[in-house]
Design an enzyme around this catalytic site. Structure first.
Site, PDB file in Angstrom:
ATOM      1  N   GLU A 206      -8.039  -2.790  -5.173  1.00 25.24           N
ATOM      2  CA  GLU A 206      -8.216  -4.188  -4.972  1.00 25.24           C
ATOM      3  C   GLU A 206      -9.418  -4.773  -5.539  1.00 25.24           C
ATOM      4  O   GLU A 206     -10.368  -4.130  -5.890  1.00 25.24           O
ATOM      5  CB  GLU A 206      -8.672  -4.185  -3.544  1.00 25.24           C
TER       6      GLU A 206
ATOM      7  N   HIS B  96      -4.473  -5.843  -6.174  1.00 24.40           N
ATOM      8  CA  HIS B  96      -4.145  -7.228  -5.369  1.00 24.40           C
ATOM      9  C   HIS B  96      -5.539  -7.796  -4.808  1.00 24.40           C
ATOM     10  O   HIS B  96      -6.591  -6.933  -4.814  1.00 24.40           O
ATOM     11  CB  HIS B  96      -3.022  -6.679  -4.393  1.00 24.40           C
TER      12      HIS B  96
ATOM     13  N   CYS C   7     -11.718  -5.668   7.112  1.00 22.64           N
ATOM     14  CA  CYS C   7     -11.332  -5.955   5.704  1.00 22.64           C
ATOM     15  C   CYS C   7     -10.074  -6.710   5.782  1.00 22.64           C
ATOM     16  O   CYS C   7      -9.578  -6.754   6.939  1.00 22.64           O
ATOM     17  CB  CYS C   7     -10.968  -4.702   5.023  1.00 22.64           C
TER      18      CYS C   7
ATOM     19  N   HIS D  84      -6.641  -9.182   3.731  1.00 20.09           N
ATOM     20  CA  HIS D  84      -5.990  -9.866   2.641  1.00 20.09           C
ATOM     21  C   HIS D  84      -5.914 -11.494   2.730  1.00 20.09           C
ATOM     22  O   HIS D  84      -5.185 -12.052   3.697  1.00 20.09           O
ATOM     23  CB  HIS D  84      -4.911  -9.279   2.395  1.00 20.09           C
TER      24      HIS D  84
ATOM     25  N   TRP E 243     -14.435   2.631   0.228  1.00 19.91           N
ATOM     26  CA  TRP E 243     -14.939   1.231  -0.522  1.00 19.91           C
ATOM     27  C   TRP E 243     -16.270   0.972   0.502  1.00 19.91           C
ATOM     28  O   TRP E 243     -17.352   0.416  -0.232  1.00 19.91           O
ATOM     29  CB  TRP E 243     -13.993   0.243  -0.116  1.00 19.91           C
TER      30      TRP E 243
ATOM     31  N   TYR F 256     -12.233  -1.795  -6.533  1.00 25.11           N
ATOM     32  CA  TYR F 256     -12.058  -0.463  -6.443  1.00 25.11           C
ATOM     33  C   TYR F 256     -10.768  -0.025  -6.360  1.00 25.11           C
ATOM     34  O   TYR F 256      -9.774  -0.846  -6.123  1.00 25.11           O
ATOM     35  CB  TYR F 256     -13.011  -0.089  -5.281  1.00 25.11           C
TER      36      TYR F 256
ATOM     37  N   GLU G 292      -8.832  -9.208  14.362  1.00 25.35           N
ATOM     38  CA  GLU G 292      -9.266  -7.829  14.482  1.00 25.35           C
ATOM     39  C   GLU G 292     -10.341  -7.338  15.470  1.00 25.35           C
ATOM     40  O   GLU G 292     -10.176  -6.326  16.155  1.00 25.35           O
ATOM     41  CB  GLU G 292      -9.530  -7.243  13.083  1.00 25.35           C
TER      42      GLU G 292
ATOM     43  N   GLU H 172      -5.658   2.415  -2.432  1.00 22.82           N
ATOM     44  CA  GLU H 172      -6.007   1.070  -2.215  1.00 22.82           C
ATOM     45  C   GLU H 172      -6.439   0.583  -3.573  1.00 22.82           C
ATOM     46  O   GLU H 172      -7.152   1.528  -4.308  1.00 22.82           O
ATOM     47  CB  GLU H 172      -7.439   1.144  -1.238  1.00 22.82           C
TER      48      GLU H 172
ATOM     49  N   HIS I 227       0.950  -1.098   0.060  1.00 21.89           N
ATOM     50  CA  HIS I 227      -0.023  -0.184  -0.228  1.00 21.89           C
ATOM     51  C   HIS I 227       1.019   1.183  -0.037  1.00 21.89           C
ATOM     52  O   HIS I 227       1.211   1.603   1.032  1.00 21.89           O
ATOM     53  CB  HIS I 227      -1.018   0.190   1.279  1.00 21.89           C
TER      54      HIS I 227
END
Length: 192
Positions: A125, A41, A76, A78, A170, A113, A96, A123, A34
């Site tokens: 992704e 990604h 959110c 990955h 997002w 987005y 989280e 961002e 980032h």
């Protein structure tokens, strides 16, 4: 940034890089991906309901590289290279928010987005969006979220309409793509 990971690199700290068609092309260290020139990604975004018609919003930790302190959907993350997306959602929910999820369904499986925050961090992704149900109250990891709040879908949509700048881009884009009253998000219900 390396497009492929050395064999000795920890897969737990890698994100999956994608070409314009969403096909994996390699990996990169999560901490380095980032930037002001973020490559496309793989990620995911998850909305969480309490089963009583409310959705969980979290305020991103102030130490986050992108959009620090901004309110967003529950969490959110990955997926790791080769990781099942459902496993990644469950892993991040626990890490989280200290949450165990007892229901998970796709809402926007092809959401994608690109957004730039005030500091210039991008961002970019392919970010499938999920809806989950929590089994308990969240226990926030302070490195990830500093506040949380339960809101109705109506309250969330109203906030996105009148103050989109207070929410992550997002989240606002997701709400624009989910038709009011016809999406799984609205199906969690608003109290009468």
């Amino acid at each position: 940034m390396d497009a492929t990971a050395p064999q000795d690199r920890d897969a737990a700290d890698l994100v999956v890089l994608l070409d314009d068609d969403g096909v994996p092309t390699g990996t990169a260290p999560r901490a380095e991906v980032h930037t002001t020139d973020t490559p496309l990604h793989l990620a995911f975004s998850c909305h969480v309901t309490d089963g009583a018609g409310r959705l969980l919003l979290t305020r991103r930790a102030l130490g986050k590289r992108a959009w620090p302190g901004v309110w967003t959907n529950a969490f959110c993350g990955h997926p790791r290279p080769g990781e099942d997306p459902v496993d990644a959602v469950h892993r991040y929910a626990q890490h989280e928010l200290g949450l165990v999820l007892d229901h998970l369904e796709p809402m926007l499986p092809e959401f994608r987005y690109r957004a730039v925050d005030a500091s210039g961090v991008v961002e970019h992704e392919v970010c499938p969006v999920w809806l989950a149900r929590a089994t308990a109250a969240p226990q926030l990891n302070p490195d990830e979220a500093v506040e949380s709040r339960w809101v109705t879908p109506r309250e969330l949509r109203t906030t996105a309409e009148v103050a989109p700048w207070a929410l992550s881009p997002w989240l606002v884009m997701q709400l624009e793509q989910l038709p009011v009253g016809a999406s799984a998000l609205d199906a969690v219900g608003d109290p009468a």
